[in-house]
Design a protein around this motif. Structure first.
Motif, short mmCIF file in Angstrom:
data_model
loop_
_atom_site.label_atom_id
_atom_site.label_comp_id
_atom_site.label_asym_id
_atom_site.label_seq_id
_atom_site.Cartn_x
_atom_site.Cartn_y
_atom_site.Cartn_z
N GLU A 176 50.54 -26.51 -60.70
CA GLU A 176 50.77 -26.98 -62.06
C GLU A 176 52.20 -26.70 -62.49
OE1 GLU A 176 47.80 -25.02 -64.34
OE2 GLU A 176 46.18 -26.37 -63.73
N GLY A 177 52.74 -25.54 -62.06
CA GLY A 177 54.14 -25.24 -62.35
C GLY A 177 55.08 -26.23 -61.68
N LEU A 178 54.77 -26.58 -60.41
CA LEU A 178 55.56 -27.60 -59.72
C LEU A 178 55.50 -28.92 -60.46
CD1 LEU A 178 57.13 -28.67 -57.24
CD2 LEU A 178 54.92 -29.04 -56.12
N PHE A 179 54.30 -29.27 -60.92
CA PHE A 179 54.12 -30.50 -61.68
C PHE A 179 54.98 -30.50 -62.95
CE2 PHE A 179 51.04 -33.01 -64.52
CZ PHE A 179 51.64 -34.22 -64.19
N GLU A 180 54.98 -29.37 -63.66
CA GLU A 180 55.76 -29.29 -64.89
C GLU A 180 57.26 -29.39 -64.60
OE1 GLU A 180 54.63 -25.72 -66.87
OE2 GLU A 180 52.56 -26.38 -67.21
N VAL A 181 57.72 -28.80 -63.50
CA VAL A 181 59.13 -28.91 -63.12
C VAL A 181 59.48 -30.36 -62.82
CG1 VAL A 181 60.83 -28.30 -61.36
CG2 VAL A 181 59.32 -26.55 -62.29
N MET A 182 58.62 -31.03 -62.07
CA MET A 182 58.88 -32.43 -61.74
C MET A 182 58.90 -33.30 -63.00
SD MET A 182 59.49 -32.68 -58.55
CE MET A 182 60.24 -31.06 -58.71
N MET A 183 58.00 -33.03 -63.94
CA MET A 183 58.00 -33.78 -65.19
C MET A 183 59.29 -33.57 -65.96
SD MET A 183 54.21 -33.89 -66.88
CE MET A 183 54.12 -32.14 -67.24
N LYS A 184 59.76 -32.32 -65.99
CA LYS A 184 61.00 -32.03 -66.69
C LYS A 184 62.17 -32.77 -66.05
CE LYS A 184 61.49 -29.60 -69.62
NZ LYS A 184 61.53 -29.84 -71.08
N LEU A 185 62.22 -32.77 -64.71
CA LEU A 185 63.30 -33.47 -64.02
C LEU A 185 63.20 -34.98 -64.22
CD1 LEU A 185 63.47 -31.43 -60.69
CD2 LEU A 185 65.03 -31.33 -62.64
N ILE A 186 61.96 -35.50 -64.19
CA ILE A 186 61.79 -36.93 -64.45
C ILE A 186 62.29 -37.28 -65.84
CG2 ILE A 186 60.02 -38.66 -64.99
CD1 ILE A 186 60.48 -38.66 -62.12
N ASN A 187 62.00 -36.42 -66.82
CA ASN A 187 62.48 -36.66 -68.18
C ASN A 187 64.00 -36.72 -68.22
OD1 ASN A 187 60.00 -36.83 -69.49
ND2 ASN A 187 59.84 -34.62 -69.73
N LEU A 188 64.66 -35.85 -67.46
CA LEU A 188 66.12 -35.86 -67.41
C LEU A 188 66.64 -37.14 -66.78
CD1 LEU A 188 66.89 -32.15 -66.35
CD2 LEU A 188 67.14 -33.18 -68.62
N VAL A 189 65.99 -37.55 -65.68
CA VAL A 189 66.44 -38.77 -64.99
C VAL A 189 66.21 -39.99 -65.86
CG1 VAL A 189 65.99 -40.28 -63.01
CG2 VAL A 189 66.11 -37.79 -62.69
N ILE A 190 65.07 -40.02 -66.57
CA ILE A 190 64.75 -41.18 -67.41
C ILE A 190 65.80 -41.37 -68.51
CG2 ILE A 190 63.06 -42.09 -69.06
CD1 ILE A 190 62.27 -42.44 -66.18
N LYS A 191 66.46 -40.29 -68.91
CA LYS A 191 67.50 -40.42 -69.93
C LYS A 191 68.67 -41.27 -69.44
CE LYS A 191 66.42 -36.14 -72.39
NZ LYS A 191 66.89 -34.78 -72.79
N LEU A 192 68.81 -41.40 -68.12
CA LEU A 192 69.85 -42.27 -67.56
C LEU A 192 69.41 -43.73 -67.54
CD1 LEU A 192 70.88 -40.10 -64.46
CD2 LEU A 192 72.00 -40.19 -66.70
N ALA A 193 68.13 -43.99 -67.85
CA ALA A 193 67.58 -45.34 -67.71
C ALA A 193 68.36 -46.40 -68.49
CB ALA A 193 66.11 -45.35 -68.12
N PRO A 194 68.77 -46.16 -69.76
CA PRO A 194 69.50 -47.22 -70.47
C PRO A 194 70.74 -47.70 -69.73
CG PRO A 194 68.82 -45.51 -72.00
CD PRO A 194 68.52 -45.00 -70.63
N PHE A 195 71.51 -46.78 -69.14
CA PHE A 195 72.71 -47.17 -68.40
C PHE A 195 72.34 -47.89 -67.11
CE2 PHE A 195 73.51 -43.22 -70.73
CZ PHE A 195 74.54 -43.63 -71.57
N ALA A 196 71.31 -47.37 -66.42
CA ALA A 196 70.88 -48.00 -65.18
C ALA A 196 70.33 -49.40 -65.44
CB ALA A 196 69.81 -47.14 -64.50
N ILE A 197 69.56 -49.55 -66.52
CA ILE A 197 69.01 -50.87 -66.85
C ILE A 197 70.13 -51.86 -67.12
CG2 ILE A 197 67.71 -52.15 -68.61
CD1 ILE A 197 65.95 -49.66 -68.91
N ALA A 198 71.16 -51.43 -67.85
CA ALA A 198 72.28 -52.32 -68.14
C ALA A 198 72.94 -52.79 -66.84
CB ALA A 198 73.30 -51.61 -69.03
#
Length: 442
Positions: free
Chosen positions: A203-225
């Motif tokens: 579950e801790g690994l899962f939470e870490v991966m979720m946190k990292l995914i959240n960070l990566v998703i913040k780049l989505a607007p630039f990547a989408i453009a």
């Protein structure tokens, strides 16, 4: 804390708007270039190959880097939570089996709709091949392509990894997900202090991966453009026509599942009138559609299940809590539709075997994307490369993903309530459940 939930919701709302802005900016810029100079001009080719293309690839590579540990942890945790068989007995098994069956029906409906209406057809094959050649090389190094054809027996044999570490090292996603399913079942069967600690670690690994995914998703607007600029510069107005057809097919498939499959399941398996069911779940449906969040809808769903549908409290709580993270019919359907649409768009003819692979990964991905904002994104990108479709194509659908997210979340939440209704048939509350210790005394 409520304040934190509100802040998270506000952040997600802003991100959706930024993703839409990135979609519009990239689309407008690409269309302008396509109309004014064309997509085959040397400087346009240089920009798409050396600037916007690599920037979009960075985003995709970050997703691919996280997808394997994310799916493993999410799938193990989802199955482990689902299998509290010591306290709920057959309810846990029924929940697990119904989750797989109903998610499978959802994916089959989605794949059938895409194969019948073929929303991705009609794009100039030369332009599609140009982008296919441009994007597939970089992405294929990350995830191996699925085999074009294989004997049925060999296909099912390959689902069982002889060495799970080798399978992971070779990016064989499906065998790793099967191992994760067995691992989760093993955690349920071997309950004890040591396995509880192991589950907490995962579950801790899962939470870490979720946190990292959240960070990566913040780049989505630039990547989408960047991704949309590449697509629009090459495809022009054809892009908008195909995109509208994709949305229509996706929403149509979700509507079939919502208004045909769910009522039949409630009536035949749950023993309840579909009219009574939908009347009782109106509020969760509205909340799910407006928030696009299964977790935000959970308190409303619990209240509707207990007060309106009169389901046993212990069953409703178990099924709805697990379902909010693991029973993702709408997400599985969306992933299947998206993968086949983009395959058609780029002229990639998927064999029956490859479509079966897509279906199985989508069913497992419905559990594996549990609780992750934009969690279907890495699963879709992974499947695209598995079947030989350029992962850059995912930028095509991200701009309309907010509306589709609202639709599939509604399907997810309604599916949880359908599941709770079916599992509750023939069950009653235990005497200890007659009083709700968590209820507000006021």
């Amino acid at each position: 804390m409520p304040g934190d939930e509100m802040a998270d919701g506000h952040t997600r709302s802003n991100l959706h708007w930024l993703m839409l802005l990135g979609f519009v900016v990239g689309l407008a810029g690409g269309l302008a270039v396509n109309l004014m100079v064309g997509g085959d001009v040397a400087w346009v080719q240089w920009v798409t190959s050396n600037v916007t293309g690599p920037l979009g690839q960075i985003f995709l590579r970050l997703l691919f880097m996280l997808v394997l540990p994310l799916l493993f942890a999410a799938l193990v945790v989802g199955v482990a939570e689902m299998g509290d068989l010591s306290s709920l007995g057959r309810a846990g098994l029924k929940t697990l089996l119904l989750t797989i069956v109903i998610s499978g029906i959802a994916v089959v409906i989605g794949l059938a709709m895409v194969n019948i209406f073929r929303p991705g057809d009609g794009v100039d094959p030369a332009l599609a091949q140009q982008l296919l050649n441009q994007g597939a090389a970089g992405a294929s190094a990350i995830v191996e392509n699925a085999p074009g054809s294989v004997q049925a027996g060999q296909f099912f044999l390959d689902l069982i990894p002889s060495n799970v570490f080798t399978a992971a090292a070779e990016n064989q996603i499906l065998p790793v997900m099967v191992f994760a399913l067995f691992f989760g079942v093993g955690l349920v069967m071997a309950k004890g202090p040591a396995t509880d600690r192991l589950q907490q670690t995962i579950e801790g690994l899962f939470e870490v991966m979720m946190k990292l995914i959240n960070l990566v998703i913040k780049l989505a607007p630039f990547a989408i453009a960047c991704l949309m600029f590449n697509l629009a510069a090459l495809f022009g107005w054809d892009l908008l026509v195909r995109l509208a057809a994709y949305v229509g097919v996706a929403v149509g498939a979700m509507a079939i599942h919502m208004f045909i499959v769910y009522p039949l399941a409630v009536w035949a398996l749950g023993g309840m009138s579909p009219l009574r069911f939908f009347k009782g779940v109106r509020e969760p449906i509205v909340v799910a559609f407006s928030t696009a969040s299964s977790n935000a809808s959970l308190p409303v769903s619990l209240r509707a299940a207990e007060q309106n549908l009169k389901l046993p409290r212990r069953i409703a709580r178990f099924v709805l809590t697990v379902g909010a993270t693991a029973n993702q019919n709408g997400t599985a359907l969306f992933e299947g539709v998206t993968v086949l649409f983009l395959a058609q768009f780029f002229g990639v003819d998927l064999t029956l075997t490859q479509q079966i692979i897509v279906m199985l990964v989508c069913i497992l991905g419905g559990v594996g994307t549990a609780g992750v904002p934009a969690g279907s994104l890495p699963v879709v990108a992974m499947i695209l490369v598995m079947v030989g479709v350029p992962a850059e194509g995912i930028g095509l659908i991200l701009g309309v993903d907010r509306f589709l997210d609202m639709c599939r979340t509604t399907l997810n939440v309604t599916g949880d309530l359908v599941l709770a209704t079916i599992v509750s048939r023939g069950e009653t509350d235990l005497p200890a459940d007659s009083a709700d210790p968590t209820a507000d005394p006021a």
